[in-house]
Motif scaffolding. Structure first.
Motif, short mmCIF file in Angstrom:
data_model
loop_
_atom_site.label_atom_id
_atom_site.label_comp_id
_atom_site.label_asym_id
_atom_site.label_seq_id
_atom_site.Cartn_x
_atom_site.Cartn_y
_atom_site.Cartn_z
N THR A 31 3.24 11.83 2.03
CA THR A 31 4.22 10.79 2.30
C THR A 31 4.95 10.94 3.63
N ILE A 77 -9.00 -1.32 0.95
CA ILE A 77 -7.78 -1.63 1.70
C ILE A 77 -8.04 -2.56 2.88
N TYR A 133 -6.01 2.80 5.56
CA TYR A 133 -6.99 3.16 4.52
C TYR A 133 -7.10 4.68 4.41
N VAL A 187 0.84 -1.20 0.00
CA VAL A 187 0.00 0.00 0.00
C VAL A 187 0.88 1.25 0.00
N TYR A 200 2.71 4.83 9.54
CA TYR A 200 3.22 3.56 9.00
C TYR A 200 4.03 2.82 10.06
N VAL A 233 1.26 4.16 -2.94
CA VAL A 233 0.88 5.54 -2.64
C VAL A 233 2.06 6.47 -2.88
N MET A 249 -4.21 6.32 2.77
CA MET A 249 -4.21 6.32 1.31
C MET A 249 -5.16 7.36 0.74
N THR A 250 -6.39 7.36 1.26
CA THR A 250 -7.35 8.32 0.69
C THR A 250 -6.93 9.74 1.00
#
Lengths: 165, 103, 610
Positions: free
Chosen positions: C251, C465, C327, C84, C258, C88, C330-331
């Motif tokens: 990021t 996800i 999730y 994922v 993360y 991304v 990502m969005t």
């Protein structure tokens, strides 16, 4: 007998030595020094050092001291001047001297209590033959070096005392 | 065997002569006298050497004393030459006035 | 071999080539290298992910540290979570690279910008691919460095360099926590490798795990701008807008989330630390949302929005819904990057104007920007079926099942989110134009990425996800409850309506409210004076302490004093000692006599006189 001889010449030596130190005029000091050397020569004899006693008279008393007297005459050294200024020597000198004397006497007493009695004729090893044997076999190198040293001394004395300096 | 003075007396005599030599060195002002005190010290040491040589029944002490004598003679020669030079330059025999090596 | 190293290596090659030789290249060459390397990296990551099954791909390259029993290898690993993140980072990253070609076209230091951007991609990918904590930390620090470089890109501006410093220093505090956590892991587990550590978690005592988890949280707070280490993110808006989009939206700031998700075995065994994560996330979300309500700089609004949304991610992770947090990561990357790039487009159109009070009525003048930004705004407000709805909803439902009050706070914050985003939209695009510039639409190279991100914001929610990560995280997701969903959607809708009322229907209403609540308004507008508090409580004492104690006291006084003291003591001693050199022979002789007496004494005492 040995004791008496020793005492006589020891006293002469000490008196002359005191004289060396105390006299104001250098000539008097020099003459007293000759006296010291003479009595020392007798003491050497008592200790069985015949060769050395003769050498003392001839070399020391006869040559070195005469040299001294020559120089004193040459410089026309007179009576010494008034008291100088060296505080360190005056303050510290006497106590240190006494301390040194005490220390040396103590050590010699402690480690050589009594020692052998010195009897004239007891030591027969101080003959010229013995000294010569030792000098030319065991101590040959120092002997040769000493001769070089004397040469250097001669040259040095001549160079130093030249006129155009 | 008649007995003589113990060896220690010779050593004490040597010490006394040495001390007198040092006293002369410390308390006199004339260079010549100081030099003579040095000779006195050397003689005292010679006596000490000879006394020990008697004790140990060896001739080495005599040899040492002999060498001391030789060196003292050479030293006297050169030293007196130096004194002559100093006298020529400073016009004085007072050792306290030869002190230009101070800080 | 999957050749995972290619994924970060391509941007790194781009950095080297552009950095060293870029000065002589033409703009198109620089573009080709920079954008191309990231695009190819994306394609390679895609290939790797498509070939990924349930298990983990692991590649060991070389032994980095071998110190007795402790070893750290240079290892990359790809599992579903990494997949994922990879997609991304590289996907959104490529779009932003393309956008930057247009945005930075007139700026100086063109090649330098792209070199730094590529370097950032390299470090971020290292962070994501790392299979042990130390390699992750290398990436962690590296992205912090690139953030500093890029925030201070216009280095002649003092405010920019200050902001760069602030970002780096505040991050450092977090890094300190991270380092301590790594230390504790090494002490307790003997290794930093993920697989080994996570297998051994079950046997460790809880206090140890809680400490490690809390220290890791400190690190995450620093990197992901959570309270109290969030203060650097709003200032980071000094950097160019693509930088804000890439690093501070999509990021770098997600690295904290993360890392916490990656360490989920530790957190699952340390429930109090996990609780802490949720609290901090929730508080930050609400806190930042309130500040975002009243800001006038369009980028600052979005910056506080980022802080707030990161809080949501932490909330999700902290309530045990790890996949919901990812999730939303990502969005959020989609719509936040779009928001920032859109804002950049607006700024570009107005030749540098950022204050919303000087904007207005731009929707007819820059239509592409308007429509794409509108998609992002709707997505962030949680309106179905756009992307933000699914992810935010998953988090809120999980929060409800953890503790209902968290759900209510989260929902209110969602309403606030919708409000401030639409406030920004209305102030910028509706009404009369209040400025003096000549707005012009951005070139295609900028609008095409906007369109791409808009599509992702609309349809990205359908990339399920949680299903993808179902086997990865062991915690079962809470079942959906329709009433909760409806309430959160309603909150979003209410926010939009209130914004419409205040800014379109009755334009003067906002100013009158703000003047009536004067004190409160000033407090919120000045960010609750948090920066000033930090300055007074931390910065000034440290600086003063350094100046007075360390500089004057220790350095000048002690060390210089010691060194100089040695010198002066030597001098003094020498001065005393030289007095002995009187030039007087007789005193010399006295000292010789003295010395010989000492010698005699010593020899006699030690028994050498025999």
């Amino acid at each position: 007998m040995d004791v008496i001889l020793f005492l006589i010449f020891a006293i002469i030596a000490v008196v002359c030595a005191v004289n060396v130190v105390v006299q104001t005029h250098p000539i008097s000091s020099a003459i007293s020094l000759i006296g010291v050397m003479g009595s020392l020569a007798v003491l050497y004899l008592l200790l069985g050092a015949e060769f050395l006693a003769m050498a003392q008279i001839i070399v020391y008393a006869g040559a070195v001291m005469v040299l001294f007297i020559f120089v004193i005459m040459l410089l026309n050294a007179g009576t010494e001047a008034k008291r100088g200024r060296s505080l360190t020597a005056q303050l510290l000198g006497l106590p240190l001297l006494i301390a040194f004397l005490a220390l040396a006497s103590y050590f010699s007493q402690r480690f050589y209590p009594g020692g052998a009695a010195v009897h004239f004729g007891a030591f027969k090893g101080g003959t010229a033959q013995n000294i010569g044997m030792a000098l030319f076999t065991q101590y040959l190198l120092p002997f040769e070096v000493t001769s070089a040293l004397i040469l250097i001394a001669i040259v040095g004395a001549v160079v130093l005392a030249r006129k155009e300096l | 065997m008649t007995s003589g003075p113990p060896l220690a007396w010779y050593l004490i005599l040597s010490a006394v002569l040495f001390a007198l030599g040092v006293a002369g060195f410390l308390f006199r002002k004339s260079i010549i006298t100081i030099f003579m005190s040095i000779e006195l010290m050397l003689n005292a040491v010679n006596l000490s050497f000879v006394a020990f040589s008697y004790q140990l029944k060896q001739v080495n002490g005599h040899i040492f004393a002999f060498f001391v004598m030789v060196v003292a003679a050479a030293e006297a020669a050169v030293g007196l030459a130096i004194i002559l030079t100093v006298f020529k330059n400073r016009e004085t025999l007072n050792v306290d006035q030869v002190n230009s090596m101070k800080y | 071999m999957h050749q995972l190293w290619l994924i970060p290596a391509l941007p790194f090659a781009g950095f080297l080539i552009n950095g060293i030789l870029g000065r002589r290249f033409s703009k198109s060459t620089v573009n080709a290298i920079a954008v191309g390397s990231v695009a190819i990296s994306f394609l390679w990551a895609l290939k790797t992910v498509l070939g990924l099954g349930e298990e983990r791909i692991f590649e060991h390259y070389f032994d980095w540290i071998v110190a007795g029993g402790f070893q750290v290898g240079c290892d990359f690993a790809v599992d579903r979570l990494t997949a994922v993140m990879l997609l991304v980072v590289t996907g959104v990253g490529s779009l932003i690279h393309v956008y930057s070609v247009g945005y930075m076209a007139h700026e100086g230091g063109y090649y330098r910008f792209f070199a730094y951007l590529n370097l950032f991609m390299f470090f971020m990918l290292t962070l994501v691919l790392a299979a042990n904590y130390l390699l992750l930390f290398v990436g962690w620090e590296g992205v912090g460095l690139c953030s500093y470089l890029l925030i201070g890109f216009w280095f002649r501006k003092k405010s920019a360099t200050n902001a760069g410093n602030k970002a780096f220093i505040v991050n450092r505090i977090g890094d300190f926590g991270f380092s301590l956590a790594m230390l504790m892991i090494v002490i307790n587990f003997g290794t930093l490798d993920f697989a080994t550590v996570f297998q051994g978690v079950a046997g460790k005592p809880e206090p140890v795990l809680t400490t490690i988890a809390l220290l890791l949280l400190v690190g995450a707070c620093g990197k992901s701008a959570q309270f109290p280490l969030y203060v650097w993110l709003p200032d980071a808006m000094e950097g160019p807008t693509p930088v804000s989009a890439l690093i501070h939206a999509a990021t770098m700031v997600t690295a904290g989330v993360y890392m916490v998700s990656r360490s989920f075995p530790i957190y699952l065994h340390a429930p109090s630390a996990l609780e802490m994560v949720a609290y901090i996330g929730l508080f930050t979300a609400a806190f930042a949302a309130t500040i975002g309500l009243v800001q006038n700089d369009i980028k600052k609004v979005f910056a506080y929005s980022t802080v707030s949304q990161l809080g949501y991610m932490f909330l999700g992770v902290g309530t045990g819904a790890f996949s919901a947090g990812i999730y939303h990561l990502m969005t959020h990357a989609f719509f936040k990057a779009l928001l920032f790039l859109g804002a950049g487009s607006v700024i570009h159109a107005l030749s540098g104007e950022q204050d919303m009070r000087n904007m207005g009525g731009l929707r007819t003048k820059i239509p592409w920007t308007f429509w794409t930004l509108l998609m992002a705004a709707i997505a962030i407000s949680g309106v179905p079926p756009f992307a933000g709805f699914f992810s935010k909803d998953a988090i809120l439902v999980s929060a409800y099942h953890h503790a209902p009050w968290m759900y209510w706070v989260g929902t209110i914050t969602a309403g606030l989110t919708a409000f401030y985003v639409f406030r920004a939209m209305f102030l910028t695009f509706f009404g009369e134009y209040r400025g003096h510039e000549h707005p012009h639409e951005s070139p295609a190279v900028m609008t095409l990425p906007l369109a791409g991100l808009a599509l992702l914001s609309i349809f990205g929610g359908f990339i399920k996800i949680p299903v993808w990560l179902e086997k990865f995280f062991p915690v079962a997701e809470a079942p959906e409850e329709t009433s909760l969903v409806l309430i959160s959607v309603a909150a979003g809708a209410i926010g939009i309506l209130v914004a419409y009322w205040m800014y379109i229907a009755k334009p003067g209403l906002a100013d009158s409210i703000s003047s009536r609540l004067g004190g409160l308004y000033r407090l919120v507008y000045n960010k609750y004076f948090v920066d000033e508090i930090y300055d007074a409580a931390v910065v000034k004492p440290v600086v003063a302490g350094s100046r007075v104690v360390l500089w004057r006291g220790v350095d000048a006084g002690l060390i210089d004093g010691a060194v100089n003291g040695v010198g002066s003591t030597s001098q003094g001693f020498g001065g005393w000692l030289k007095l002995f050199q009187s030039g007087n022979i007789r005193s010399y002789a006295t000292w010789v006599l003295f010395g010989s007496i000492i010698l005699l004494l010593t020899l006699g005492l030690i028994g050498a006189v025999r």
